[in-house]
Design a protein around this motif. Structure first.
Motif, PDB file in Angstrom:
ATOM      1  N   LEU A  11     -14.490  -5.565   0.509  1.00  0.00           N
ATOM      2  CA  LEU A  11     -15.366  -6.026   1.587  1.00  0.00           C
ATOM      3  C   LEU A  11     -14.533  -6.828   2.581  1.00  0.00           C
ATOM      4  O   LEU A  11     -13.798  -7.746   2.186  1.00  0.00           O
ATOM      5  N   VAL A  12     -14.657  -6.492   3.848  1.00  0.00           N
ATOM      6  CA  VAL A  12     -13.913  -7.191   4.889  1.00  0.00           C
ATOM      7  C   VAL A  12     -14.789  -7.325   6.121  1.00  0.00           C
ATOM      8  O   VAL A  12     -15.673  -6.502   6.359  1.00  0.00           O
ATOM      9  N   GLN A  13     -14.557  -8.354   6.887  1.00  0.00           N
ATOM     10  CA  GLN A  13     -15.310  -8.545   8.128  1.00  0.00           C
ATOM     11  C   GLN A  13     -14.757  -7.645   9.227  1.00  0.00           C
ATOM     12  O   GLN A  13     -13.569  -7.272   9.205  1.00  0.00           O
ATOM     13  N   ALA A  14     -15.603  -7.335  10.171  1.00  0.00           N
ATOM     14  CA  ALA A  14     -15.176  -6.545  11.322  1.00  0.00           C
ATOM     15  C   ALA A  14     -13.977  -7.214  11.990  1.00  0.00           C
ATOM     16  O   ALA A  14     -13.948  -8.441  12.147  1.00  0.00           O
ATOM     17  N   GLY A  15     -13.003  -6.397  12.357  1.00  0.00           N
ATOM     18  CA  GLY A  15     -11.778  -6.912  12.945  1.00  0.00           C
ATOM     19  C   GLY A  15     -10.687  -7.190  11.934  1.00  0.00           C
ATOM     20  O   GLY A  15      -9.529  -7.422  12.309  1.00  0.00           O
ATOM     21  N   GLY A  16     -11.044  -7.160  10.668  1.00  0.00           N
ATOM     22  CA  GLY A  16     -10.084  -7.425   9.614  1.00  0.00           C
ATOM     23  C   GLY A  16      -9.258  -6.214   9.237  1.00  0.00           C
ATOM     24  O   GLY A  16      -9.353  -5.149   9.866  1.00  0.00           O
ATOM     25  N   SER A  17      -8.455  -6.394   8.188  1.00  0.00           N
ATOM     26  CA  SER A  17      -7.540  -5.339   7.758  1.00  0.00           C
ATOM     27  C   SER A  17      -7.624  -5.143   6.245  1.00  0.00           C
ATOM     28  O   SER A  17      -7.954  -6.067   5.500  1.00  0.00           O
ATOM     29  N   LEU A  18      -7.298  -3.938   5.837  1.00  0.00           N
ATOM     30  CA  LEU A  18      -7.151  -3.597   4.420  1.00  0.00           C
ATOM     31  C   LEU A  18      -6.007  -2.611   4.282  1.00  0.00           C
ATOM     32  O   LEU A  18      -5.746  -1.822   5.205  1.00  0.00           O
ATOM     33  N   ARG A  19      -5.383  -2.640   3.129  1.00  0.00           N
ATOM     34  CA  ARG A  19      -4.351  -1.656   2.820  1.00  0.00           C
ATOM     35  C   ARG A  19      -4.737  -0.928   1.547  1.00  0.00           C
ATOM     36  O   ARG A  19      -4.820  -1.538   0.480  1.00  0.00           O
ATOM     37  N   LEU A  20      -4.970   0.347   1.681  1.00  0.00           N
ATOM     38  CA  LEU A  20      -5.280   1.183   0.524  1.00  0.00           C
ATOM     39  C   LEU A  20      -4.002   1.776  -0.044  1.00  0.00           C
ATOM     40  O   LEU A  20      -3.068   2.092   0.699  1.00  0.00           O
ATOM     41  N   SER A  21      -3.999   1.915  -1.359  1.00  0.00           N
ATOM     42  CA  SER A  21      -2.881   2.559  -2.042  1.00  0.00           C
ATOM     43  C   SER A  21      -3.402   3.711  -2.877  1.00  0.00           C
ATOM     44  O   SER A  21      -4.532   3.678  -3.358  1.00  0.00           O
ATOM     45  N   CYS A  22      -2.556   4.695  -3.051  1.00  0.00           N
ATOM     46  CA  CYS A  22      -2.893   5.843  -3.893  1.00  0.00           C
ATOM     47  C   CYS A  22      -1.676   6.142  -4.755  1.00  0.00           C
ATOM     48  O   CYS A  22      -0.640   6.576  -4.228  1.00  0.00           O
ATOM     49  N   ALA A  23      -1.797   5.879  -6.032  1.00  0.00           N
ATOM     50  CA  ALA A  23      -0.710   6.125  -6.963  1.00  0.00           C
ATOM     51  C   ALA A  23      -0.883   7.500  -7.590  1.00  0.00           C
ATOM     52  O   ALA A  23      -1.972   7.849  -8.068  1.00  0.00           O
ATOM     53  N   ALA A  24       0.190   8.264  -7.581  1.00  0.00           N
ATOM     54  CA  ALA A  24       0.142   9.633  -8.090  1.00  0.00           C
ATOM     55  C   ALA A  24       0.993   9.784  -9.342  1.00  0.00           C
ATOM     56  O   ALA A  24       2.048   9.165  -9.478  1.00  0.00           O
ATOM     57  N   SER A  25       0.510  10.597 -10.234  1.00  0.00           N
ATOM     58  CA  SER A  25       1.301  10.949 -11.418  1.00  0.00           C
ATOM     59  C   SER A  25       1.842  12.354 -11.231  1.00  0.00           C
ATOM     60  O   SER A  25       1.306  13.145 -10.476  1.00  0.00           O
ATOM     61  N   GLY A  26       2.915  12.647 -11.908  1.00  0.00           N
ATOM     62  CA  GLY A  26       3.493  13.982 -11.792  1.00  0.00           C
ATOM     63  C   GLY A  26       4.797  13.966 -11.021  1.00  0.00           C
ATOM     64  O   GLY A  26       4.967  13.219 -10.076  1.00  0.00           O
ATOM     65  N   ARG A  27       5.684  14.825 -11.428  1.00  0.00           N
ATOM     66  CA  ARG A  27       7.025  14.860 -10.841  1.00  0.00           C
ATOM     67  C   ARG A  27       7.060  15.501  -9.477  1.00  0.00           C
ATOM     68  O   ARG A  27       8.023  15.375  -8.752  1.00  0.00           O
ATOM     69  N   THR A  28       5.985  16.201  -9.105  1.00  0.00           N
ATOM     70  CA  THR A  28       6.007  16.978  -7.874  1.00  0.00           C
ATOM     71  C   THR A  28       5.367  16.258  -6.696  1.00  0.00           C
ATOM     72  O   THR A  28       5.120  16.864  -5.659  1.00  0.00           O
ATOM     73  N   PHE A  29       5.111  14.954  -6.846  1.00  0.00           N
ATOM     74  CA  PHE A  29       4.452  14.203  -5.768  1.00  0.00           C
ATOM     75  C   PHE A  29       5.161  14.401  -4.449  1.00  0.00           C
ATOM     76  O   PHE A  29       4.520  14.608  -3.409  1.00  0.00           O
ATOM     77  N   SER A  30       6.475  14.328  -4.454  1.00  0.00           N
ATOM     78  CA  SER A  30       7.239  14.363  -3.207  1.00  0.00           C
ATOM     79  C   SER A  30       7.156  15.710  -2.501  1.00  0.00           C
ATOM     80  O   SER A  30       7.601  15.835  -1.365  1.00  0.00           O
ATOM     81  N   THR A  31       6.608  16.708  -3.147  1.00  0.00           N
ATOM     82  CA  THR A  31       6.490  18.019  -2.505  1.00  0.00           C
ATOM     83  C   THR A  31       5.153  18.214  -1.793  1.00  0.00           C
ATOM     84  O   THR A  31       4.979  19.190  -1.062  1.00  0.00           O
TER      85      THR A  31
END
Length: 124
Positions: A11-31
């Motif tokens: 939850l954030v107020q209007a004008g604010g910021s958030l940083r989402l992350s997505c962690a991936a499993s598997g050796r082929t992520f970079s492809t």
């Protein structure tokens, strides 16, 4: 196969910021081309941003340009979405996705992998 886990919503107020992350499993992520999508209640899922496998190209929905930044760290198998100047209309569940190309991501076919989503709520 790739498994994706999002985090960083909240939850954030209007004008604010958030940083989402997505962690991936598997050796082929970079492809994979990685992307972020969102779905607000009662609305269809919409494209937010995507990044090429090597980070050389990024793509944004028009309404996110200048406010959102997608990036990736292939050494950490993680893709990020920095969201600034948030608006109440940005409220949605944000999903991370992995696909062979931007076209494949946008088509959302069976060869696209999805995370479980993370809720972003922007209060006015």
């Amino acid at each position: 196969q790739v498994q994706l886990v999002e985090s960083g919503g909240g939850l954030v107020q209007a004008g604010g910021s958030l940083r989402l992350s997505c962690a991936a499993s598997g050796r082929t992520f970079s492809t994979y081309t990685m992307g972020w999508f969102r779905q607000a209640p009662g609305k269809e899922r919409e494209f937010v941003a995507a990044i090429a496998w090597d980070g050389s190209n990024t793509y944004y929905a028009d309404s996110m340009k200048g406010r959102f930044t997608i990036s990736r760290d292939n050494a950490k198998n993680t893709v990020y979405l920095q969201m600034n100047s948030l608006k109440p209309e940005d409220t949605a569940v944000y999903y991370c996705a992995a696909g062979a190309s931007l076209v494949r991501l946008r088509l959302g076919g069976k060869d696209v992998y999805w995370g479980q989503g993370t809720q972003v709520t922007v209060s006015s």
